[in-house]
Design an enzyme around this catalytic site. Sequence first.
Site, PDB file in Angstrom:
ATOM      1  N   GLY A 529      13.135  53.363  35.005  1.00 52.07           N
ATOM      2  CA  GLY A 529      13.166  54.213  33.951  1.00 52.07           C
ATOM      3  C   GLY A 529      11.375  54.077  33.893  1.00 52.07           C
ATOM      4  O   GLY A 529      10.667  54.706  34.899  1.00 52.07           O
ATOM      5  N   ASP A 534       2.220  55.626  33.698  1.00 52.91           N
ATOM      6  CA  ASP A 534       1.004  55.600  33.548  1.00 52.91           C
ATOM      7  C   ASP A 534       0.100  56.627  34.093  1.00 52.91           C
ATOM      8  O   ASP A 534       0.520  57.348  35.005  1.00 52.91           O
ATOM      9  CB  ASP A 534       0.392  54.202  34.068  1.00 52.91           C
ATOM     10  CG  ASP A 534       0.846  53.874  35.499  1.00 52.91           C
ATOM     11  OD1 ASP A 534       0.170  54.610  36.435  1.00 52.91           O
ATOM     12  OD2 ASP A 534       1.235  53.166  35.853  1.00 52.91           O
ATOM     13  N   GLU A 614      31.175  73.408  24.811  1.00 50.70           N
ATOM     14  CA  GLU A 614      29.887  72.528  25.255  1.00 50.70           C
ATOM     15  C   GLU A 614      29.181  73.283  26.386  1.00 50.70           C
ATOM     16  O   GLU A 614      28.130  73.372  26.487  1.00 50.70           O
ATOM     17  CB  GLU A 614      30.425  71.048  25.758  1.00 50.70           C
ATOM     18  CG  GLU A 614      30.567  70.191  24.476  1.00 50.70           C
ATOM     19  CD  GLU A 614      31.053  68.709  24.899  1.00 50.70           C
ATOM     20  OE1 GLU A 614      30.758  67.855  24.246  1.00 50.70           O
ATOM     21  OE2 GLU A 614      31.769  68.807  25.925  1.00 50.70           O
TER      22      GLU A 614
HETATM   23  C1  GLA Z   1      16.977  53.053  38.125  1.00 51.72           C
HETATM   24  C2  GLA Z   1      16.701  54.247  37.752  1.00 51.72           C
HETATM   25  C3  GLA Z   1      17.849  55.029  37.448  1.00 51.72           C
HETATM   26  C4  GLA Z   1      18.785  55.237  38.666  1.00 51.72           C
HETATM   27  C5  GLA Z   1      19.179  53.643  39.047  1.00 51.72           C
HETATM   28  C6  GLA Z   1      19.649  53.829  40.523  1.00 51.72           C
HETATM   29  O1  GLA Z   1      17.659  52.137  37.492  1.00 51.72           O
HETATM   30  O2  GLA Z   1      15.795  54.236  36.688  1.00 51.72           O
HETATM   31  O3  GLA Z   1      17.640  56.403  36.786  1.00 51.72           O
HETATM   32  O4  GLA Z   1      18.101  55.898  39.656  1.00 51.72           O
HETATM   33  O5  GLA Z   1      17.805  52.992  39.393  1.00 51.72           O
HETATM   34  O6  GLA Z   1      19.583  52.536  41.213  1.00 51.72           O
END
Ligand code: GLA
Length: 730
Positions: A529, A534, A614
């Site tokens: 994430g 930065d 949806e």
């Molecule tokens: C991280 C990333 C996710 C996904 C997983 C895959 O946690 O932030 O979005 O890509 O790795 O392992």
Amino acid sequence: MIVLDKENNVFTLHTQNTTYQMKADEYCVLLHTYYGPRIRSGDLSCLIQYADRGLSPNPNEAGHRRDYSLDTLPQEYSTCGVGDFRLPSIEFEPEDGSRLADLRYVGFELRKGKYSLEGLPSFWGGDEWETLIIFMEDAASQMSVELFYGVLENCDLITRAVRVTNRGTGVVRLRRCASLCLDFQNDGDYDFITFDGCHALERNLNRSPLRPGIQSVESVRGTSSHHHNPFVILCERQASEDYGICYGTALVYSGNFLAAVERTQLEHNRLLLGINPYHFCWTLEPGASFTTPEAAMICSPSGFGQMSRQYHRAIREHLIHDPLQGRQRPVLINNWEATEFAFNADKLVDIASSAAPLGIELFVMDDGWFGTRDSDLGGLGDWTVNENKLPGGLKALVPRIQKLGMSFGIWIEPEMVSEDSSLYRAHPDWVLGPPGRPHTRGRSQLTLDFSRKDVRDHVYADLRKVLDSASISYVKWDMNRSLTDVWSAALPADRQGEVFHRYILGVYDMLDQMRQDYPHILIEGCTGGGGRFDAGMLYYTPQIWCSDNTDAVDRLRIQYGTSFCYPVSTMGAHVSAVPNAQTGRSVSIRTRGVVAMSGTFGYEMDLNNTTPEEKKLIREQVAFFKEHYHLIQRGDYYRLSDPFQGGPFTAWEYVSPDRKEALVSLVTGTTHASPAFRTLRLKGLDPALCYRINGEGRWPGDMLMNAGWPIPMSLFQDDYQAAQLYLTTM
Ligand code: GLA
């Protein structure tokens, strides 16, 4: 505009709304005289006051002049061990073991255009920039220091960096070297604002009054981190969104950083920003130099909103490199939250097939496509397609996606290796960590020593084979652990203090190579994430996955905090399934869409599992986003409320530069009986114009900004309802 008063050694940096000034005095000490709202001209050193303070020592040349002390004077780049007891900007150790730095002004250079920093990301541009370089030296150790300043007037942006050179004959160890030192002589009460959190809850705004002593945030994780961001604000106590002086400082760097502010005995404040001195020691042989990362300062005389809009403009136009050169970035669908590791080619095509008719343009295959990667216990480092899952490899899969009218993107995590991988079995010595000590795992993986070119070259060669094997237009570059066991087999014992920084230089080097070799590929950064959200990463990756948390309600806060420095066009944001995987909360597809389209819009779910209603809404959302792309991604951004205050709604707004168009998004909080009547005051409109809202009515701009728009009661009849108001002029 940079104005020089050569006779008095005064250097004034003017931007559209601000002025920054320094002066070399009679002892060649470089004093910082002013930073704040624009002042027409003049030598502002008259603002500096001198007084004899007990226990504040005096430089040798000052003789018995006791009112002259580095301990009390505002410094442009603070020294070490020679009379200034506040935070030092620099600390180095020549062979005699002394740790003294007494920097004095020796000259300057003025240039048109922007300086660049080899191997480091930095803001760029042409003749709209001016560069000032101030030369300083510590005569006794023969260390020279160059202070670089870049001035971009229309964004109120002043960038800074420092280069230190060992001009002596012995080896010098550099132990600390800040990118920015800012002394404020004004004794007003200031607040320190930082953006803190954790994995899946990044960049929560925290504001605290400065108190005597040092307050700081830092990272020692090898990444800029989820936990603190290398962007901080100092502001007047009464500063708010639209009022008061505030100073933003962002480090263009993705590794360990330290942002520290000291409130001194005289109630002055000093802010320091740069590489964290923790485990940092750089050896400078005679003639060698070290260059710091860049820091980017923006002062706003009128609150945080203006500061953010200036950062957004500067980052969009002078930091990121846009592979699509202004064309719309694709709305994407990513399979991660839908499948995690459990997929095969048919499943992926199935997900893509449900997305293409809704207007979604890019399919991103996430983790799990390579080596023996069926869980996060193995496979990292083996960048060859797992043909059990994807028979015929990418050559077979990508055309199937393209046939749907979509382009194809892929996930990689180049910096990492699993112990259960061919790469690790062949090269166990390529990971960080000294032999004879068990490795610390993070997400069951180890970190490749990216400070080593041979290691990077090997990984990159493997990745190139993948990128060359099919038509790939997008790469998600992930990184999923904090660095531990930071030690490199390629460096001698006395240079291990360089590994943290060399690691991040290695990451930059490979990203730069990839950018040059595949200029058409859009690279999205990701560190579990938002662990490396930065300005350094943004130079290479024009968008970054904002957080592993896709819950729309949590995202309101995460995206709010992120927006103080970083533009909407850099924030990866997706609609995911409910109940949300991270919070268990369910909110409507409408609300999820409104929140996610305040970023680089996409979906991260199996759309086969959505109802026809949806699907219809998703089709409308995608069309709406594309139609208003320019406004959302390029418009001026206004925060209309603070989600951290727990108010009845969160709202934000985009306004076109000519103020003839605006888009307002609003999400309500939890509902209560007998809700109060609420109005929403808009910002940034033309007070003299009349607007239609969603094609209706006649709403004067001054009325919408001063009296507001009455929020319909129906929006408060359930939790987390969303509305969008599209304003056009009549
Ligand atoms: C991280 C990333 C996710 C996904 C997983 C895959 O946690 O932030 O979005 O890509 O790795 O392992």
